[in-house]
Design an enzyme around this catalytic site. Structure first.
Site, mmCIF file in Angstrom:
data_model
loop_
_atom_site.group_PDB
_atom_site.id
_atom_site.type_symbol
_atom_site.label_atom_id
_atom_site.label_comp_id
_atom_site.label_asym_id
_atom_site.label_seq_id
_atom_site.Cartn_x
_atom_site.Cartn_y
_atom_site.Cartn_z
ATOM 1 C CD GLU A 1 -2.608 1.212 2.667
ATOM 2 O OE1 GLU A 1 -3.574 1.983 2.736
ATOM 3 O OE2 GLU A 1 -2.297 0.433 3.593
ATOM 4 C CD GLU B 1 -7.585 2.513 5.994
ATOM 5 O OE1 GLU B 1 -6.887 1.678 6.577
ATOM 6 O OE2 GLU B 1 -7.228 3.091 4.939
#
Length: 277
Positions: free
Chosen positions: A150, A248
């Site tokens: 990520e 998120e």
């Protein structure tokens, strides 16, 4: 359209103890969740792991994604994948996570790359990261799962900032024969870092294995900022992305999911609104 949302229970429902959060997500109408590593240590006691597994099962939700242990995140750590001297700790953490994942059917494990360290050559960290990611991918492959890499924002010493940065790592792993690794496209992090999100999706859509969203500025829920999240998610969907979209974000309202009608939280619907007929 086939967009499916899930709740990141490490950033949402934080007013509740960790073990109560899967049930809270289910009560809000969701069928799937994800977590950062939910334990303070790399390898939890068996009893702790058992309680976590039971909480997810009892809530009746699917645990789609789980982060590997990432160090002391409140003090600024962002993973130990590239941290020399912590190889054994990381590999023990991988075994612990995959053990939990096998019990709960986890499909993806997020391996935060780690910050650049003073007095350590970046090339040495990158070599170690490739080795550790290969080990993690082999462990995940045993249960049919993928390892995610990520890009992050808000961490000045974290070297992966753009989708291109991550794909360079994935290409290195592919050349070494590691295939079950993919890009975690957090559209918030990409946008905040100045990446061209539309270009990143178009160029790397075949490498995107998981998606997360928040709006910017502020990292709030969709509609609190100015990002064209609906357009980006529609683009992913039209291009064949069939995974979940992880919520998120840091909620700004009493109901953190008010932007998404309840009837659309568990079913298939378009990007930010309309239920499929």
């Amino acid at each position: 359209m086939t967009v499916r949302y899930l709740v990141n229970c490490s950033i949402l429902h934080t007013d509740l103890p960790v073990l109560q959060r899967p049930a809270a997500a289910a009560a809000a109408g969701f069928e799937a969740v994800e977590f950062w590593w939910p334990f303070p240590e790399a390898v939890p006691a068996d009893s702790e792991a058992d309680r976590f597994v039971a909480a997810v099962r009892d809530a009746g939700v699917e645990l789609v994604a789980l982060n590997f242990f990432a160090g002391d995140m409140p003090t600024g750590d962002r993973g130990i994948v590239s941290w020399p001297g912590r190889e054994a700790e990381f590999r023990d953490a991988v075994d612990a996570a995959v053990g939990i994942g096998e019990r709960l059917g986890v499909r993806a494990f997020n391996a935060l790359y780690g910050n650049r360290l003073p007095d350590t050559e970046p090339a040495h960290q990158d070599e170690l990261a490739r080795e550790n990611l290969g080990v993690a991918a082999a462990a995940a492959a045993r249960i049919g799962a993928t390892v995610l890499v990520e890009p992050l924002s808000g961490a000045d010493r974290y070297p992966l900032r753009t989708a291109d940065d991550v794909v360079t790592v994935l290409d290195d792993l592919a050349r070494a024969g590691t295939g079950n690794v993919g890009l975690l496209a957090d559209l918030y992090h990409l946008a905040v870092n100045g990446d061209d999100v539309e270009r990143a999706i178009a160029r790397h859509r075949d490498r995107i294995a998981h998606v997360q969203i928040a709006d910017a500025p502020g990292r709030g829920e969709p509609g609190t900022g100015g990002l064209p999240l609906s357009a980006w998610i529609d683009d992913l969907d039209r291009g064949g992305y069939r995974g979940h979209v992880g919520l998120e974000y840091v909620p700004t309202a009493a109901d953190p999911f008010a932007w998404l009608p309840r009837a659309q939280r568990a079913g298939h619907h378009d990007a930010l609104g309309r239920t499929n007929a």
